[in-house]
Structures are given as structure tokens and as C-alpha cells.
Design a protein around this motif. Sequence first.
Motif, PDB file in Angstrom:
ATOM      1  N   THR A 128      -6.844   7.894  -4.464  1.00  0.00           N
ATOM      2  CA  THR A 128      -7.621   6.671  -4.057  1.00  0.00           C
ATOM      3  C   THR A 128      -7.203   5.572  -4.548  1.00  0.00           C
ATOM      4  O   THR A 128      -6.275   5.571  -5.503  1.00  0.00           O
ATOM      5  N   ASP A 129      -7.332   4.233  -4.012  1.00  0.00           N
ATOM      6  CA  ASP A 129      -7.317   3.008  -4.536  1.00  0.00           C
ATOM      7  C   ASP A 129      -8.644   2.470  -4.649  1.00  0.00           C
ATOM      8  O   ASP A 129      -9.572   3.028  -4.236  1.00  0.00           O
ATOM      9  N   MET A 130      -8.508   1.821  -5.874  1.00  0.00           N
ATOM     10  CA  MET A 130      -9.831   0.778  -6.051  1.00  0.00           C
ATOM     11  C   MET A 130      -9.419  -0.694  -6.178  1.00  0.00           C
ATOM     12  O   MET A 130      -8.440  -1.154  -6.749  1.00  0.00           O
ATOM     13  N   MET A 131     -10.554  -1.506  -5.673  1.00  0.00           N
ATOM     14  CA  MET A 131     -10.370  -2.998  -5.628  1.00  0.00           C
ATOM     15  C   MET A 131      -9.335  -3.523  -4.688  1.00  0.00           C
ATOM     16  O   MET A 131      -9.207  -4.560  -4.754  1.00  0.00           O
ATOM     17  N   ALA A 132      -8.528  -2.566  -4.052  1.00  0.00           N
ATOM     18  CA  ALA A 132      -7.421  -3.084  -3.438  1.00  0.00           C
ATOM     19  C   ALA A 132      -7.891  -3.689  -1.999  1.00  0.00           C
ATOM     20  O   ALA A 132      -7.287  -4.416  -1.562  1.00  0.00           O
ATOM     21  N   ASP A 133      -9.079  -3.590  -1.762  1.00  0.00           N
ATOM     22  CA  ASP A 133      -9.699  -4.335  -0.395  1.00  0.00           C
ATOM     23  C   ASP A 133      -9.904  -5.544  -1.011  1.00  0.00           C
ATOM     24  O   ASP A 133      -9.874  -6.340   0.292  1.00  0.00           O
ATOM     25  N   LEU A 134      -9.619  -5.819  -2.262  1.00  0.00           N
ATOM     26  CA  LEU A 134      -9.872  -7.507  -2.327  1.00  0.00           C
ATOM     27  C   LEU A 134      -8.427  -7.996  -2.446  1.00  0.00           C
ATOM     28  O   LEU A 134      -8.495  -9.296  -2.549  1.00  0.00           O
ATOM     29  N   MET A 135      -7.251  -7.418  -2.216  1.00  0.00           N
ATOM     30  CA  MET A 135      -6.108  -7.911  -2.162  1.00  0.00           C
ATOM     31  C   MET A 135      -5.889  -9.085  -1.101  1.00  0.00           C
ATOM     32  O   MET A 135      -6.478  -8.704  -0.191  1.00  0.00           O
ATOM     33  N   GLU A 136      -5.388 -10.173  -1.260  1.00  0.00           N
ATOM     34  CA  GLU A 136      -5.502 -11.096  -0.371  1.00  0.00           C
ATOM     35  C   GLU A 136      -4.485 -10.757   0.663  1.00  0.00           C
ATOM     36  O   GLU A 136      -4.973 -11.250   2.099  1.00  0.00           O
ATOM     37  N   ASN A 137      -3.414 -10.317   0.772  1.00  0.00           N
ATOM     38  CA  ASN A 137      -2.411  -9.918   1.889  1.00  0.00           C
ATOM     39  C   ASN A 137      -2.726  -8.555   2.216  1.00  0.00           C
ATOM     40  O   ASN A 137      -2.484  -7.588   1.347  1.00  0.00           O
ATOM     41  N   TYR A 138      -2.981  -8.149   3.522  1.00  0.00           N
ATOM     42  CA  TYR A 138      -3.507  -6.615   3.883  1.00  0.00           C
ATOM     43  C   TYR A 138      -2.159  -5.944   3.838  1.00  0.00           C
ATOM     44  O   TYR A 138      -2.130  -4.558   3.620  1.00  0.00           O
ATOM     45  N   LYS A 139      -0.928  -6.616   4.196  1.00  0.00           N
ATOM     46  CA  LYS A 139       0.303  -5.798   4.429  1.00  0.00           C
ATOM     47  C   LYS A 139       0.709  -5.510   2.858  1.00  0.00           C
ATOM     48  O   LYS A 139       1.479  -4.410   2.970  1.00  0.00           O
ATOM     49  N   ASP A 140       0.598  -6.070   2.038  1.00  0.00           N
ATOM     50  CA  ASP A 140       0.875  -5.889   0.595  1.00  0.00           C
ATOM     51  C   ASP A 140       0.201  -4.592   0.342  1.00  0.00           C
ATOM     52  O   ASP A 140       0.450  -3.612  -0.264  1.00  0.00           O
ATOM     53  N   ARG A 141      -1.365  -4.365   0.719  1.00  0.00           N
ATOM     54  CA  ARG A 141      -2.053  -3.240   0.592  1.00  0.00           C
ATOM     55  C   ARG A 141      -1.733  -2.091   1.225  1.00  0.00           C
ATOM     56  O   ARG A 141      -1.352  -1.044   0.717  1.00  0.00           O
ATOM     57  N   ALA A 142      -1.079  -2.386   2.334  1.00  0.00           N
ATOM     58  CA  ALA A 142      -0.352  -1.206   3.266  1.00  0.00           C
ATOM     59  C   ALA A 142       0.624  -0.581   2.492  1.00  0.00           C
ATOM     60  O   ALA A 142       1.006   0.554   2.727  1.00  0.00           O
ATOM     61  N   ASP A 143       1.704  -1.629   2.003  1.00  0.00           N
ATOM     62  CA  ASP A 143       2.900  -1.220   1.659  1.00  0.00           C
ATOM     63  C   ASP A 143       2.593  -0.505   0.190  1.00  0.00           C
ATOM     64  O   ASP A 143       3.386   0.645  -0.068  1.00  0.00           O
ATOM     65  N   MET A 144       1.570  -0.928  -0.519  1.00  0.00           N
ATOM     66  CA  MET A 144       1.295  -0.231  -1.851  1.00  0.00           C
ATOM     67  C   MET A 144       0.824   1.211  -1.498  1.00  0.00           C
ATOM     68  O   MET A 144       1.427   2.082  -2.255  1.00  0.00           O
ATOM     69  N   LEU A 145      -0.094   1.192  -0.594  1.00  0.00           N
ATOM     70  CA  LEU A 145      -0.535   2.635  -0.246  1.00  0.00           C
ATOM     71  C   LEU A 145       0.679   3.732   0.268  1.00  0.00           C
ATOM     72  O   LEU A 145       0.300   4.874   0.022  1.00  0.00           O
ATOM     73  N   MET A 146       1.408   3.209   1.025  1.00  0.00           N
ATOM     74  CA  MET A 146       2.518   4.004   1.425  1.00  0.00           C
ATOM     75  C   MET A 146       3.374   4.362   0.438  1.00  0.00           C
ATOM     76  O   MET A 146       4.136   5.505   0.494  1.00  0.00           O
ATOM     77  N   ASP A 147       3.745   3.458  -0.439  1.00  0.00           N
ATOM     78  CA  ASP A 147       4.655   3.873  -1.572  1.00  0.00           C
ATOM     79  C   ASP A 147       3.837   4.966  -2.477  1.00  0.00           C
ATOM     80  O   ASP A 147       4.625   5.808  -2.800  1.00  0.00           O
ATOM     81  N   TYR A 148       2.516   4.528  -2.456  1.00  0.00           N
ATOM     82  CA  TYR A 148       1.862   5.519  -3.344  1.00  0.00           C
ATOM     83  C   TYR A 148       1.811   6.783  -2.784  1.00  0.00           C
ATOM     84  O   TYR A 148       2.124   8.067  -3.460  1.00  0.00           O
ATOM     85  N   MET A 149       1.781   7.180  -1.603  1.00  0.00           N
ATOM     86  CA  MET A 149       1.726   8.350  -0.792  1.00  0.00           C
ATOM     87  C   MET A 149       2.952   8.930  -1.239  1.00  0.00           C
ATOM     88  O   MET A 149       3.325  10.221  -1.376  1.00  0.00           O
ATOM     89  N   GLU A 150       4.191   8.209  -0.980  1.00  0.00           N
ATOM     90  CA  GLU A 150       5.417   8.796  -1.210  1.00  0.00           C
ATOM     91  C   GLU A 150       5.804   9.209  -2.678  1.00  0.00           C
ATOM     92  O   GLU A 150       6.416  10.209  -2.976  1.00  0.00           O
ATOM     93  N   ALA A 151       5.134   8.713  -3.723  1.00  0.00           N
ATOM     94  CA  ALA A 151       5.099   8.842  -4.952  1.00  0.00           C
ATOM     95  C   ALA A 151       4.303  10.069  -5.195  1.00  0.00           C
ATOM     96  O   ALA A 151       4.733  10.977  -5.950  1.00  0.00           O
TER      97      ALA A 151
END
Length: 299
Positions: A128-151
Motif C-alpha cells: 500500500t501507500d500511505m499519505m500519498a493522497d495528499l501529494m500535490e501532483n496526482y501524476k507524481d503519485r501515479a508514477d510513484m505507484l507504478m515504479d513501486y509496482m515494478e519494484a
Amino acid sequence: MGLMDKLKKKKVLQQDLSEKDKNPGSVFVMYLLMKDYCAMPDKGMMTEIMEKHLGEVDCFSHDKGVAGFAPKKYKVEFKEGSMPPELMVMDCIKADKLKLDDIARSQMWDCENSEEILEECKYYVVATDMMADLMENYKDRADMLMDYMEALMEMYPQCEAVLFESSKKMFTRDAIINHQIPRKDRFIYFTVNVRFFNIEGTDDMLVDSLGMSTLYLPDVQYHFHGVDPNWVVNHAYNLLSYIYDNNSPIKSGETIDGVEEGRISQDLQWKCQYEEALIQPAREVLDINMGEYAAGRRD
């Protein structure tokens, strides 16, 4: 609208709009499905793989039950200051608690052997992610989650498939590690599910999406007849990409290009309106009125 049946298996599915889209945007959850129990990977190995995909991270927790990582290049702002969001990996547990209804099981188009995987995989790891809903840029969250998935796919070679909680979309590990999807398109491709239903007792069909609420963006919906549903599914994915790329610019009453003979055409304009979803979970969606092909009533 009553009952729906799936295109291929013709199994009647029960509509239930009492089911809500729970806490949209709050926590993103991935289930890594395993045939056998696997222990939490070594802290050093996990940290090395996370940094390979996400840049410098702080491993602030690692024990038998949970591992936690803070990717430092991302920030969440608070009154007291800023801090990175958190990415959490739980211990592997028995899968008898993973409940999926018939509608979810019927819409796993991207994983042909989904039923076999669900039957054989008796364990899963929750990420999961935590507190990521508070990230200012939604595309940053999307990129982070997909990099996380690949990791995670690199950390867990035992993983058979990943199920995304927000959309009930499933992909095999092989499909994820071998994908050629452009970076900007990964979130919609992997985590937003475009679903298809036949409406029982009629010639009507329904295509909708599920999963955009993670980024506080709208899902889409088409209620129609007389058109190849594959054209509508392709149109939905194009529209979702437009919504994602442009931060949901479409307002109620505006029009978008429609589809003629399988191709998007400026000569055919379809009206957009925000409406309550016709298929669970209950939520507001961007409904596309397909003109002469439209079915049902709209507000």
C-alpha cells in the motif's frame, strides 16, 4: 435496471448500488498473489531494489510483519513542514480472506487465467501507500505507484499475479515485468479497469471504468446499443487518457468526439454529463450520451 449478464459466460450478475466507492483516493492497495508462503525479503535487498526504481528511500521499518519505505524525491506538505509519503509491504498471509464478488471476477479481461490463479494462489502480500493522497501532483503519485509496482515484481519472483483493489484489475507478473507501455500510460493501463456488461432482457450494453478515483479523477460510463462494444472500450481508454493528461477538463454539457466505424470522428459529437453510476460501486461518473446509440434516460 435490474440484472446484468456477462458477454462470454452469460452468468447473471446482481446489481447492488448500496456498495459504495470506499474512501476514494485515500489508500492504494495491491495484492501480490502467491501459491506458497514467502518470507519478507531481506532489508538490504528490498532497499536496493526500491532505490533502483524510486530513487533514494528511507527504510524506516523492517521486521517480520511489515516493511516501510519513504521515497525522498516525493513530498507531502503539512503545516509543520513536509515529509515523503510512505510505501508499506505487509507479511505474506493466507488468502482465504481475499473476497471477490461475481462482478469483479467477470471483469478480469487482462488476465485470461484469472480463475485458475485465484484458485491456486492461497497466499498474498499486501502493498500500500500511505499519505500519498495528499501529494500535490496526482501524476507524481501515479508514477510513484507504478515504479513501486515494478519494484515489487523484482522483490517477489514468487508472485503469480497482482490484483489492484481499486479496480479489481489483474495482471500476471510476467505481463508486468515484460510490458512495453510508455511511462505516462502505465497507471491507466495497469490499474484502471474498463468493464463491459450486457443488460439482461434487452439489447442494451454498458461500458464503464473503475479505478480513476485513486487520483481523484472521474470514471466514465456509456449506456448504449447498436454499436460494436470494442469500439466503445477503445473510446473509453482514449477518453480516460485525455482526462488523466489534462486534469479532468470536461464539464457537464460539453461534447467530445464520438466514434464512427471504429474511428474517432469530429463529425460525431457526444454530450457529457456527470451522473450517478449505473453499476456498482455507487459513485459519480462522467456519462457519455452516444446520441442515436444511447440507451436509458439521463438527467
